[in-house]
Design a protein around this motif. Structure first.
Motif, PDB file in Angstrom:
ATOM      1  N   SER A  31       0.810  -1.217   0.000  1.00  0.00           N
ATOM      2  CA  SER A  31       0.000   0.000   0.000  1.00  0.00           C
ATOM      3  C   SER A  31       0.842   1.266   0.000  1.00  0.00           C
ATOM      4  CB  SER A  31      -0.944   0.004   1.205  1.00  0.00           C
ATOM      5  OG  SER A  31      -0.202  -0.066   2.416  1.00  0.00           O
ATOM      6  N   GLU A  32       2.118   1.151   0.402  1.00  0.00           N
ATOM      7  CA  GLU A  32       3.036   2.295   0.374  1.00  0.00           C
ATOM      8  C   GLU A  32       3.814   2.380  -0.935  1.00  0.00           C
ATOM      9  OE1 GLU A  32       3.000   4.518   2.774  1.00  0.00           O
ATOM     10  OE2 GLU A  32       1.458   3.321   3.790  1.00  0.00           O
ATOM     11  N   ARG A  33       3.459   1.510  -1.905  1.00  0.00           N
ATOM     12  CA  ARG A  33       4.083   1.457  -3.228  1.00  0.00           C
ATOM     13  C   ARG A  33       5.540   1.022  -3.157  1.00  0.00           C
ATOM     14  NH1 ARG A  33      -0.756   0.955  -3.711  1.00  0.00           N
ATOM     15  NH2 ARG A  33      -2.074   2.814  -3.846  1.00  0.00           N
ATOM     16  N   HIS A  57      11.106   1.631  -3.443  1.00  0.00           N
ATOM     17  CA  HIS A  57       9.867   2.289  -3.853  1.00  0.00           C
ATOM     18  C   HIS A  57       9.763   2.239  -5.375  1.00  0.00           C
ATOM     19  CE1 HIS A  57       6.769   5.382  -4.284  1.00  0.00           C
ATOM     20  NE2 HIS A  57       6.506   5.171  -3.008  1.00  0.00           N
ATOM     21  N   CYS A  71       4.595   9.585 -15.322  1.00  0.00           N
ATOM     22  CA  CYS A  71       3.972   9.751 -14.010  1.00  0.00           C
ATOM     23  C   CYS A  71       4.363  11.077 -13.361  1.00  0.00           C
ATOM     24  CB  CYS A  71       4.347   8.587 -13.095  1.00  0.00           C
ATOM     25  SG  CYS A  71       3.765   6.990 -13.684  1.00  0.00           S
ATOM     26  N   CYS A  75       1.218   9.178  -9.604  1.00  0.00           N
ATOM     27  CA  CYS A  75       1.794   7.838  -9.587  1.00  0.00           C
ATOM     28  C   CYS A  75       0.891   6.833 -10.306  1.00  0.00           C
ATOM     29  CB  CYS A  75       2.013   7.403  -8.146  1.00  0.00           C
ATOM     30  SG  CYS A  75       2.650   5.718  -7.985  1.00  0.00           S
ATOM     31  N   GLU A  78      -0.576   4.326  -7.842  1.00  0.00           N
ATOM     32  CA  GLU A  78      -1.703   4.873  -7.081  1.00  0.00           C
ATOM     33  C   GLU A  78      -2.978   4.858  -7.912  1.00  0.00           C
ATOM     34  OE1 GLU A  78      -0.617   8.697  -5.675  1.00  0.00           O
ATOM     35  OE2 GLU A  78       0.967   7.959  -4.347  1.00  0.00           O
ATOM     36  N   ARG A  79      -2.877   5.172  -9.201  1.00  0.00           N
ATOM     37  CA  ARG A  79      -4.051   5.109 -10.068  1.00  0.00           C
ATOM     38  C   ARG A  79      -4.583   3.688 -10.165  1.00  0.00           C
ATOM     39  NH1 ARG A  79      -1.011   8.994 -12.918  1.00  0.00           N
ATOM     40  NH2 ARG A  79      -2.092  10.974 -13.179  1.00  0.00           N
ATOM     41  N   GLY A  81      -4.305   1.353  -7.953  1.00  0.00           N
ATOM     42  CA  GLY A  81      -4.956   0.976  -6.703  1.00  0.00           C
ATOM     43  C   GLY A  81      -6.366   1.500  -6.578  1.00  0.00           C
ATOM     44  N   LEU A  82      -6.670   2.601  -7.261  1.00  0.00           N
ATOM     45  CA  LEU A  82      -8.010   3.194  -7.199  1.00  0.00           C
ATOM     46  C   LEU A  82      -8.909   2.740  -8.336  1.00  0.00           C
ATOM     47  CD1 LEU A  82      -6.969   6.868  -6.332  1.00  0.00           C
ATOM     48  CD2 LEU A  82      -7.901   5.154  -4.763  1.00  0.00           C
ATOM     49  N   GLY A 114      -4.822  -2.926  -0.516  1.00  0.00           N
ATOM     50  CA  GLY A 114      -4.411  -1.752  -1.274  1.00  0.00           C
ATOM     51  C   GLY A 114      -3.136  -1.920  -2.049  1.00  0.00           C
TER      52      GLY A 114
END
Length: 391
Positions: A31-33, A57, A71, A75, A78-79, A81-82, A114
């Motif tokens: 979740s922290e990439r 990372h 990016c 990120c 992050e995209r 993950g959503l 996540g």
């Protein structure tokens, strides 16, 4: 055949060995990439991965947030993950290591926690056949070129084809002509299918759906369009995401005309010339007989003519005959019966020594006036004083 109890079965295979045997890289981010797992192919492609060391990372691995990187504005992981599903494959150019200068990356969110999984395959940074900046990275954007023949681009690729000359394309062009307001379905029906009654309203709904499918083929069923919005029974282009060359032309022309009233002729000419570079032809010229295009087409045509008159006036004042000639030639094409434009053109041409060309053009102008209006020109070539160049 009796199974050999000493022969390994699929139940005995370690999933990690399966992943390491894949020809493409697999990277799992938390979740922290940060990297939590990677197969052998990913380690070869991404030399910074150390499966025994501290987790890296994703930004460190790909350098994807570098200026002009895919990016830079946000990120990719992050995209993912959503997102409700995997993102389209994208090429990321990486620091050259081990002969791999780019990677094709597919990112998808994991159902729990996540996290994100990345699928990697080698690419080449010199390969320009596919773009690496689709609209889902920087937001949806559509560019409509409507001055001259209609052309449409999105971030990934041009959107053209025969449909632009058919009903869906005509509907989109109508919205371009009415781009500054919401147009109700009844207005569209009467413009495109006059006297069609209730069937015309059905046509509007049907072809509006077809337009949206052409512009956004990947849009999920029931999802809102990024380019054509529905407002209280009417439709409009979403100006946040749709750019139209007619607007850019008008903005540049307006700026140049305002500046021309001041003292900065250089800046005025720069903006006026920018405007005319955008004016490739009359608005939606591929619909020459569409009555719904007449008013806006004529309005922009008049702006273009005014722009050229102002340009030529500034250039004549400078005695810049080559540029003045180009502006006036274009003006007389737009306004073939404008006597003052023709007179100015002949003055410039005669100043350049283009006498034979002036005689031919004057004869054509005279014949056209007689044919269309039964009139003769209000001046003769002998009445014109050549505009001399300023050395």
């Amino acid at each position: 055949m009796t199974p050999d109890p000493h022969q390994p079965t699929t139940a005995d295979i370690d999933p990690a060995d399966v992943l390491d045997g894949l020809p493409y890289g697999i990277v799992v981010l938390d979740s922290e990439r940060c990297v939590r797992n990677a197969n052998a192919s990913a380690v070869k492609l991404l030399w910074d991965i150390d499966r025994g060391g501290p987790p890296a990372h994703c930004h460190e691995l790909f350098a994807c947030q570098a200026p002009d990187g895919p990016c830079e504005q946000g990120c990719l992981a992050e995209r993912a993950g959503l997102s409700a599903g995997p993102l389209p494959e994208i090429r990321i150019d990486t620091p050259s290591r081990g002969g791999t200068s780019a990677l094709w990356v597919t990112a998808a969110g994991l159902p729990l926690g996540g996290g994100v999984v990345l699928h990697l395959r080698p690419g080449d940074a010199r390969d320009r056949r596919r773009r690496s900046d689709p609209h889902w990275l920087n937001g949806p954007e559509l560019r409509i070129s409507a001055l001259g023949r209609t052309w449409i681009d999105c971030r990934e690729t041009p959107i053209g084809g025969e449909w632009l000359g058919q009903r869906p394309g005509q509907l989109l062009k109508y919205l371009v002509c009415e781009r500054n307001r919401v147009v109700h379905a009844e207005e569209i029906a009467e413009a495109l299918w006059p006297g069609g009654g209730r069937q015309s309203l059905n046509n509007v709904r049907h072809f509006m759906h077809a337009v949206r499918q052409k512009l956004e083929p990947q849009r999920q069923r029931g999802a809102k369009s990024s380019f054509i919005v529905t407002v209280q029974g009417g439709y409009a282009l979403d100006r946040r995401n749709v750019r139209i060359d007619a607007d850019e032309f008008e903005t540049a022309a307006r700026d140049g005309l305002v500046i021309a009233n001041g003292a900065d002729d250089d800046l005025a000419l720069e903006r006026l010339e920018q405007a005319m570079q955008l004016y490739r032809g009359d608005l939606v010229s591929d619909e020459p007989y569409a009555e719904w295009a007449y008013a806006e087409r004529d309005r922009l045509h008049s702006v273009a003519a005014h722009t050229l008159r102002t340009m030529s006036g500034l250039l004549e004042k400078r005695r810049d005959l080559p540029r003045a000639s180009a502006a006036l030639e274009r003006l007389t094409e737009l306004e073939p019966f404008d006597a003052e434009a023709h007179r100015s053109l002949f003055a410039v041409w005669l100043g350049q020594g283009r006498r034979s060309e002036s005689v031919r053009r004057y004869g054509a102008y005279k014949a056209r006036l007689a044919r269309e209006f039964g009139e003769t020109p209000s001046f003769g070539l002998s009445d014109i004083e050549p505009l001399e160049s300023r050395d």
